[in-house]
Design a protein around this motif. Sequence first.
Motif, PDB file in Angstrom:
ATOM      1  N   PRO A 210       0.833  -1.219   0.000  1.00  0.00           N
ATOM      2  CA  PRO A 210       0.000   0.000   0.000  1.00  0.00           C
ATOM      3  C   PRO A 210       0.864   1.264   0.000  1.00  0.00           C
ATOM      4  O   PRO A 210       2.052   1.195   0.312  1.00  0.00           O
ATOM      5  CB  PRO A 210      -0.810  -0.109   1.291  1.00  0.00           C
ATOM      6  CG  PRO A 210      -0.295  -1.267   2.042  1.00  0.00           C
ATOM      7  CD  PRO A 210       0.693  -2.002   1.229  1.00  0.00           C
ATOM      8  N   PRO A 211       0.279   2.391  -0.321  1.00  0.00           N
ATOM      9  CA  PRO A 211       1.023   3.653  -0.223  1.00  0.00           C
ATOM     10  C   PRO A 211       1.540   3.853   1.203  1.00  0.00           C
ATOM     11  O   PRO A 211       0.939   3.342   2.156  1.00  0.00           O
ATOM     12  CB  PRO A 211      -0.029   4.719  -0.548  1.00  0.00           C
ATOM     13  CG  PRO A 211      -1.171   4.003  -1.176  1.00  0.00           C
ATOM     14  CD  PRO A 211      -1.129   2.601  -0.705  1.00  0.00           C
ATOM     15  N   GLN A 212       2.603   4.598   1.344  1.00  0.00           N
ATOM     16  CA  GLN A 212       3.204   4.781   2.674  1.00  0.00           C
ATOM     17  C   GLN A 212       2.226   5.362   3.689  1.00  0.00           C
ATOM     18  O   GLN A 212       2.314   5.063   4.887  1.00  0.00           O
ATOM     19  CB  GLN A 212       4.444   5.679   2.564  1.00  0.00           C
ATOM     20  CG  GLN A 212       5.584   5.035   1.765  1.00  0.00           C
ATOM     21  CD  GLN A 212       6.967   5.527   2.181  1.00  0.00           C
ATOM     22  OE1 GLN A 212       7.103   6.602   2.763  1.00  0.00           O
ATOM     23  NE2 GLN A 212       7.983   4.735   1.890  1.00  0.00           N
ATOM     24  N   VAL A 214      -0.587   4.587   4.438  1.00  0.00           N
ATOM     25  CA  VAL A 214      -1.358   3.578   5.179  1.00  0.00           C
ATOM     26  C   VAL A 214      -0.651   3.202   6.477  1.00  0.00           C
ATOM     27  O   VAL A 214      -1.297   3.034   7.516  1.00  0.00           O
ATOM     28  CB  VAL A 214      -1.605   2.321   4.310  1.00  0.00           C
ATOM     29  CG1 VAL A 214      -2.209   1.184   5.130  1.00  0.00           C
ATOM     30  CG2 VAL A 214      -2.510   2.667   3.125  1.00  0.00           C
ATOM     31  N   VAL A 215       0.663   3.083   6.441  1.00  0.00           N
ATOM     32  CA  VAL A 215       1.392   2.606   7.633  1.00  0.00           C
ATOM     33  C   VAL A 215       2.168   3.691   8.366  1.00  0.00           C
ATOM     34  O   VAL A 215       2.521   3.511   9.531  1.00  0.00           O
ATOM     35  CB  VAL A 215       2.369   1.444   7.283  1.00  0.00           C
ATOM     36  CG1 VAL A 215       1.596   0.198   6.870  1.00  0.00           C
ATOM     37  CG2 VAL A 215       3.368   1.847   6.197  1.00  0.00           C
ATOM     38  N   LEU A 216       2.468   4.793   7.676  1.00  0.00           N
ATOM     39  CA  LEU A 216       3.312   5.835   8.286  1.00  0.00           C
ATOM     40  C   LEU A 216       2.477   6.984   8.835  1.00  0.00           C
ATOM     41  O   LEU A 216       1.696   7.601   8.104  1.00  0.00           O
ATOM     42  CB  LEU A 216       4.310   6.368   7.252  1.00  0.00           C
ATOM     43  CG  LEU A 216       5.167   7.573   7.658  1.00  0.00           C
ATOM     44  CD1 LEU A 216       6.032   7.260   8.878  1.00  0.00           C
ATOM     45  CD2 LEU A 216       6.051   8.017   6.485  1.00  0.00           C
ATOM     46  N   HIS A 217       2.663   7.273  10.110  1.00  0.00           N
ATOM     47  CA  HIS A 217       1.946   8.375  10.770  1.00  0.00           C
ATOM     48  C   HIS A 217       2.980   9.366  11.301  1.00  0.00           C
ATOM     49  O   HIS A 217       4.073   8.962  11.673  1.00  0.00           O
ATOM     50  CB  HIS A 217       1.106   7.833  11.937  1.00  0.00           C
ATOM     51  CG  HIS A 217       0.150   6.757  11.518  1.00  0.00           C
ATOM     52  ND1 HIS A 217      -1.201   6.963  11.403  1.00  0.00           N
ATOM     53  CD2 HIS A 217       0.352   5.462  11.177  1.00  0.00           C
ATOM     54  CE1 HIS A 217      -1.790   5.846  11.014  1.00  0.00           C
ATOM     55  NE2 HIS A 217      -0.865   4.917  10.871  1.00  0.00           N
ATOM     56  N   HIS A 218       2.593  10.631  11.352  1.00  0.00           N
ATOM     57  CA  HIS A 218       3.518  11.647  11.856  1.00  0.00           C
ATOM     58  C   HIS A 218       3.058  12.174  13.204  1.00  0.00           C
ATOM     59  O   HIS A 218       1.968  12.729  13.320  1.00  0.00           O
ATOM     60  CB  HIS A 218       3.665  12.781  10.845  1.00  0.00           C
ATOM     61  CG  HIS A 218       4.362  12.331   9.593  1.00  0.00           C
ATOM     62  ND1 HIS A 218       5.737  12.163   9.515  1.00  0.00           N
ATOM     63  CD2 HIS A 218       3.881  11.939   8.384  1.00  0.00           C
ATOM     64  CE1 HIS A 218       6.068  11.735   8.311  1.00  0.00           C
ATOM     65  NE2 HIS A 218       4.954  11.578   7.601  1.00  0.00           N
ATOM     66  N   ASN A 219       3.879  11.921  14.214  1.00  0.00           N
ATOM     67  CA  ASN A 219       3.649  12.370  15.600  1.00  0.00           C
ATOM     68  C   ASN A 219       2.468  11.692  16.302  1.00  0.00           C
ATOM     69  O   ASN A 219       2.611  11.241  17.430  1.00  0.00           O
ATOM     70  CB  ASN A 219       3.533  13.892  15.681  1.00  0.00           C
ATOM     71  CG  ASN A 219       4.889  14.540  15.367  1.00  0.00           C
ATOM     72  OD1 ASN A 219       5.893  14.179  15.977  1.00  0.00           O
ATOM     73  ND2 ASN A 219       4.932  15.420  14.398  1.00  0.00           N
ATOM     74  N   ARG A 220       1.322  11.631  15.622  1.00  0.00           N
ATOM     75  CA  ARG A 220       0.203  10.917  16.242  1.00  0.00           C
ATOM     76  C   ARG A 220      -0.457  10.033  15.193  1.00  0.00           C
ATOM     77  O   ARG A 220      -0.370  10.310  14.001  1.00  0.00           O
ATOM     78  CB  ARG A 220      -0.806  11.902  16.837  1.00  0.00           C
ATOM     79  CG  ARG A 220      -0.295  12.525  18.127  1.00  0.00           C
ATOM     80  CD  ARG A 220      -1.286  13.470  18.756  1.00  0.00           C
ATOM     81  NE  ARG A 220      -0.795  13.939  20.049  1.00  0.00           N
ATOM     82  CZ  ARG A 220       0.034  14.970  20.208  1.00  0.00           C
ATOM     83  NH1 ARG A 220       0.458  15.652  19.160  1.00  0.00           N
ATOM     84  NH2 ARG A 220       0.448  15.323  21.415  1.00  0.00           N
ATOM     85  N   TYR A 221      -1.103   8.985  15.644  1.00  0.00           N
ATOM     86  CA  TYR A 221      -1.749   8.036  14.751  1.00  0.00           C
ATOM     87  C   TYR A 221      -2.957   8.710  14.104  1.00  0.00           C
ATOM     88  O   TYR A 221      -3.789   9.304  14.782  1.00  0.00           O
ATOM     89  CB  TYR A 221      -2.194   6.818  15.552  1.00  0.00           C
ATOM     90  CG  TYR A 221      -2.568   5.601  14.716  1.00  0.00           C
ATOM     91  CD1 TYR A 221      -1.675   4.536  14.587  1.00  0.00           C
ATOM     92  CD2 TYR A 221      -3.803   5.506  14.088  1.00  0.00           C
ATOM     93  CE1 TYR A 221      -2.012   3.408  13.848  1.00  0.00           C
ATOM     94  CE2 TYR A 221      -4.147   4.385  13.351  1.00  0.00           C
ATOM     95  CZ  TYR A 221      -3.251   3.332  13.239  1.00  0.00           C
ATOM     96  OH  TYR A 221      -3.583   2.213  12.507  1.00  0.00           O
TER      97      TYR A 221
ATOM     98  N   VAL B  74       3.810   2.562  11.820  1.00  0.00           N
ATOM     99  CA  VAL B  74       4.912   3.245  12.503  1.00  0.00           C
ATOM    100  C   VAL B  74       4.532   4.718  12.669  1.00  0.00           C
ATOM    101  O   VAL B  74       4.032   5.339  11.741  1.00  0.00           O
ATOM    102  CB  VAL B  74       6.252   3.058  11.744  1.00  0.00           C
ATOM    103  CG1 VAL B  74       6.206   3.589  10.321  1.00  0.00           C
ATOM    104  CG2 VAL B  74       7.403   3.706  12.517  1.00  0.00           C
ATOM    105  N   ALA B  76       6.116   8.204  13.441  1.00  0.00           N
ATOM    106  CA  ALA B  76       7.414   8.896  13.473  1.00  0.00           C
ATOM    107  C   ALA B  76       7.256  10.173  14.273  1.00  0.00           C
ATOM    108  O   ALA B  76       6.583  11.107  13.832  1.00  0.00           O
ATOM    109  CB  ALA B  76       7.878   9.202  12.054  1.00  0.00           C
TER     110      ALA B  76
END
Lengths: 282, 282
Positions: A210-212, A214-221, B74, B76
């Motif tokens: 999947p595109p990033q 989907v799994v990558l969050h910044h600072n908070r979910y 994840v 960050a």
Amino acid sequence: MTTANSSRETILNLRYGEQTKPHKLLWNEQIAALLQHRSVRNYLPDALPDGALESMVAAAQSASTSSNLHQWSVVAVTDPVLKAQIADLASGKKKDANGFIKRAPAVLLWVADLSRNNRITCEAGADTKVHDYLDAFVMATVDAALASQNAVVAAESMGLGVVYIGAMRNQAKALAALINLPQHSFVTFGLVVGRPANNPEKPETVRPRPPQEVVLHHNRYDAARSMQALDAYETEFHKFREGLGMGHWTWKDSVVYSNKFEYMDGRENLRHTVVERGFKLL
Amino acid sequence: MTTANSSRETILNLRYGEQTKPHKLLWNEQIAALLQHRSVRNYLPDALPDGALESMVAAAQSASTSSNLHQWSVVAVTDPVLKAQIADLASGKKKDANGFIKRAPAVLLWVADLSRNNRITCEAGADTKVHDYLDAFVMATVDAALASQNAVVAAESMGLGVVYIGAMRNQAKALAALINLPQHSFVTFGLVVGRPANNPEKPETVRPRPPQEVVLHHNRYDAARSMQALDAYETEFHKFREGLGMGHWTWKDSVVYSNKFEYMDGRENLRHTVVERGFKLL
């Protein structure tokens, strides 16, 4: 199939297809190698090259291990009779589903292993209560996974192929007995390793992710953003399956399917087995 | 410190010291890179290079994931205020023990994450019972660990340093609330990443590992051979600590110490927290 010289564009197209690709990306040979991972289920029967297993284990040992406690082990099964028994345990109801384990030269069983440290602590006359907690179970499980992933990267650098086998947990109790596992340990997963057959009629390709977002969050979910980004993956996954003649499924269909109870095929007993094997999961 | 051009002999000496080294070993640049891993706790305050995080995540996504279910995420964390709060949660009673998290540019929180697939399954009107089992907890935990280890290999190839932080589980409940984690997910561990300060007065070196015989078994688990091979490690570990002025401890001493209950510092509540967060661990 990609090669060591595949271009960045080719590699990213296989990994993300027509979805949004990470637009800024640092690139080097290491990143290129990692992105080209694919699972291999079609092996030549050749034995592992001399020294390959030792290199994989050296790489595995070089991974981080929680508090330097080394709470993992690996059992390298190459004996054909034993390997066939293990393949049958992992196949379960889906007869010979993991039959390729029989043809591959080796299956590595990665063990979450508190047994050594439990014994050392007992012998020192100290309390092993810490091992009774869920955290110790997680520590050992993570240790085994970090080690094995380094071994995978090492194996692929030597031209070998691998595939993880979570189905090694299907018959966790019988498997532990078969390979004489001590108490306070269990097989977390298996890893088949060998030379890829590269059968042109059954190509084993990089699977799209999947595109990033989907799994990558910044600072908070950010659950809403993650779920939204999955839309593109539905199309991409469907296209990938169609390309392999695998029928009309989106990724969400496969998620729902994976949650059918019969898919567990014995794994519903995992808790019973690990508790019997000395983990208390407090 | 080793460099990209360090010789095989230098690298193996740092990793195994004077213990028996694996005598046959296939060698290439990838194996050399993996064997030179060291944990870094001393960072320059520089922000991560543009694109480094995206490369780490692309590498992480390229790792195997159980049944292609992508049951990890994840988060960050780069916001200084949030990062400081997280550092304090991970330090716990040992005031500022993980204070270096405040100075590093980023801490990545690796999440074992059934939340997306739980929601997808619910929305399809299907049963999510499979997620109630210990096996689902293990699947997501392993997924997160395989992904993170690929990210580590990618980070180190870009000249970055990392250290895993298991102490992110000490205050699992507070941490989950702080970063808005949805139900059916928990932070499995953290990973600090940044440019190593390479302070010559506080060198951060490769840590010696036990001989391969301690962790590697052939066909069946051999507990006696594993325990015996530890003897050499006792001496090697002691020598390593003395070299760093860390006092008279063998590895077994450190194992016994790690099993003191106060060392858990909140991790004894992990089970309570993950159950409250929707895992049933059946």
